[in-house]
Write an enzyme that holds these catalytic residues in place. Structure first.
Site, mmCIF file in Angstrom:
data_model
loop_
_atom_site.group_PDB
_atom_site.id
_atom_site.type_symbol
_atom_site.label_atom_id
_atom_site.label_comp_id
_atom_site.label_asym_id
_atom_site.label_seq_id
_atom_site.Cartn_x
_atom_site.Cartn_y
_atom_site.Cartn_z
ATOM 1 N N GLU A 1 4.691 -3.973 12.369
ATOM 2 C CA GLU A 1 3.601 -2.990 12.294
ATOM 3 C C GLU A 1 2.515 -3.634 11.462
ATOM 4 O OE1 GLU A 1 1.251 -0.220 10.512
ATOM 5 O OE2 GLU A 1 3.183 0.471 9.729
ATOM 6 N N CYS B 1 -3.191 1.116 6.952
ATOM 7 C CA CYS B 1 -3.397 0.425 8.223
ATOM 8 C C CYS B 1 -3.832 1.381 9.325
ATOM 9 C CB CYS B 1 -2.134 -0.324 8.631
ATOM 10 S SG CYS B 1 -0.638 0.681 8.602
ATOM 11 N N GLU C 1 8.457 2.964 14.471
ATOM 12 C CA GLU C 1 9.163 3.484 13.308
ATOM 13 C C GLU C 1 9.045 4.996 13.313
ATOM 14 O OE1 GLU C 1 9.370 0.158 9.998
ATOM 15 O OE2 GLU C 1 7.343 0.978 10.113
ATOM 16 N N ASN D 1 0.795 -1.233 0.000
ATOM 17 C CA ASN D 1 0.000 0.000 0.000
ATOM 18 C C ASN D 1 0.825 1.279 0.000
ATOM 19 O OD1 ASN D 1 0.781 -0.832 2.609
ATOM 20 N ND2 ASN D 1 -0.869 0.314 3.578
#
Length: 483
Positions: free
Chosen positions: A256, A290, A464, A159
């Site tokens: 993640e 997400c 991150e 994505n």
């Protein structure tokens, strides 16, 4: 620039500073999501190709060619990568838009600038990697060292290929690690182009490697004992397998994973701004995000008005050709992603849910789906509990602040959340109560490379971006010298 004129990478893997074919000779077709046609063919790596790439990264790390450089020297090279990206910005924007189906306006203004900023940020942060002197109870010179971990497997989803690749690669390289990158099998093109830029910037051979392939390549990479850390972004189900496989050799892992972000609209919020935020929170990147705000919780006094406003706004969202500047929602990244989203929409009305559909796509080709708002889905329904990963929003009412928090926290995910209110005290109070790695107030998806993000619960662990993102690629060694 048309698709025909794009310099589309094809055919090979990038290993030890060279372009090499898959050892099996196998290839994988890459589709254009906007048309369904074939863009190009890339190498389909298998375990033998992964073995070759990991060995290249292991050799580069153990030789000290990269970790042996001073942090400042590594930082200068990463800053050079940022400069090269800026020079090739339009090419990368076009390539990302074509490969993923993202609207070109977004890749120009979000994806590529974010990639540039990420290399700039970690290129600058690298110079600050240092340990500390500690006082001890016995006569000794005691200090800590912050050292690279070793070989990093960076595995990214379809994505946000460019952004999520750069997020991992820049931090890993700044810390002094070497990298084997496996981009998503559907969207590998900017990763291959990025390999050329890193080489041009002066990253030594073997420090950065790219293997394009499917699940067998990913599993081989995660299980390889020569890999010291896995950085994975993807679905929760795949993430669980990655953690289990990495655990066989006790690798350090950051994951993640999926999300089901709750966005709370309180009655005291600015109504127009709140609806605009709700819309952008679930249609951005065609809902393939997400951290999308796919669950809208609305205080009952304004519930009906918000639903009416969403219906009006949905009808005005432009769905179509990602290369058209006015397009807001492009295609899904591939046919299997479209089928998953459509499966939810096909059953919603049969389950007694009101479905508000947006304007139809401007083309019948490609993998398009119109935005949809689902009204009346229960808290325990699959529409509320499962990640759909498309432009689909559920709307639920609430009566009290406590109920809103309970509903928001009532899924297995904990990646992102948000709230819309004019009450500052309420904003801080609710933000503290929400179970999420990042909470936005009076906005959505306000992301910056300086701010860490990551999940809790089944949205994963590790962070991150920010200095916390750099810490994930370093380990601390204590040195005590008797005096």
């Amino acid at each position: 620039m048309t698709v025909a004129h794009l310099q589309i990478p094809q055919g090979n893997l990038f290993v030890a500073g060279r372009w090499v074919p898959a050892m099996s000779g196998a290839g994988r077709e890459i589709l254009n999501p906007a048309t369904g046609g074939v863009l190009t063919t890339v190498a389909d790596a298998g375990p033998a190709d992964v073995d070759r790439a990991v060995q290249a990264a292991r050799t580069a790390f153990d030789s000290g060619v990269w970790p042996g450089l001073s942090p400042r020297a590594r930082g200068r090279i990463l800053l050079r990568v940022a400069d090269l990206l800026r020079h090739e910005a339009e090419e990368f924007a076009e390539l990302e838009s074509t490969d993923v189906g993202k609207p070109i306006t977004f890749t120009r203004n979000i994806d590529v600038p974010t990639a540039i900023e990420t290399f700039e940020y970690y290129g600058s942060l690298a110079a600050g990697i240092e340990g500390a002197v500690r006082a001890t109870a016995f006569p000794a010179m005691a200090y800590t060292r912050r050292e690279p971990i070793g070989v990093v497997a960076a595995i990214t989803p379809f994505n946000f290929p460019l952004i999520l690749s750069c997020t991992k690669i820049a931090a890993a390289l700044a810390a002094g690690n070497t990298v084997v990158h496996k981009p998503a099998e559907e969207t590998p093109l900017t990763a291959l182009r990025l390999a050329e830029l890193l080489q041009d910037a002066g990253v030594p051979d073997g420090v950065f490697n790219v293997v394009t392939g499917g699940a067998s390549a990913g599993e081989a990479l995660v299980r390889d004992a020569r890999v010291d850390k896995v950085a994975f972004t993807g679905s929760t189900s795949t993430g669980k397998r990655v953690v289990a496989q990495a655990g066989e050799t006790l690798k350090k892992v950051t994951v993640e994973l999926g999300g089901k972000g709750a966005n709370l609209i309180f009655a005291d919020a600015d109504p127009a701004a709140a609806v605009h935020t709700a819309m952008s929170g679930f249609v951005f990147n065609t809902g393939q995000f997400c951290m999308a705000g796919t669950r809208l919780l609305v205080e009952r006094p304004v519930y009906a008005d918000v639903v009416d406003a969403l219906a009006q706004a949905c009808s005005q969202v432009r769905v179509g050709d990602p290369r058209a500047p006015e397009t807001v929602v492009g295609p899904m990244a591939g046919p299997r992603h479209l089928a998953k989203v459509q499966s939810f929409l096909d059953t919603a009305e049969d389950d007694g849910i009101r479905v508000i559909r947006g304007a139809a796509p401007s083309t019948s080709d490609g993998f398009f789906v119109a935005p949809a708002v689902l009204v009346g889905a229960g808290q325990e329904s699959r529409y509320v509990q499962e990640e759909i990963f498309g432009p689909v929003l559920t709307v639920q009412p609430f009566d009290t602040e406590q109920e809103a928090v309970r509903l928001a926290n009532g899924t297995s995910y904990g990646l992102a959340a948000g709230l819309q209110t004019r009450d500052v005290s309420k904003a801080h109070r609710v933000a503290a109560a929400l179970q999420a790695g990042i909470v936005w107030v009076n906005g959505w998806a306000m992301l910056d490379v300086a701010m860490p993000f990551g999940g809790c619960k089944q949205s994963g662990y590790g962070r991150e971006n920010g200095p916390e993102g750099l810490d994930e690629y370093l380990r601390t060694k204590s040195v005590v010298v008797a005096l």
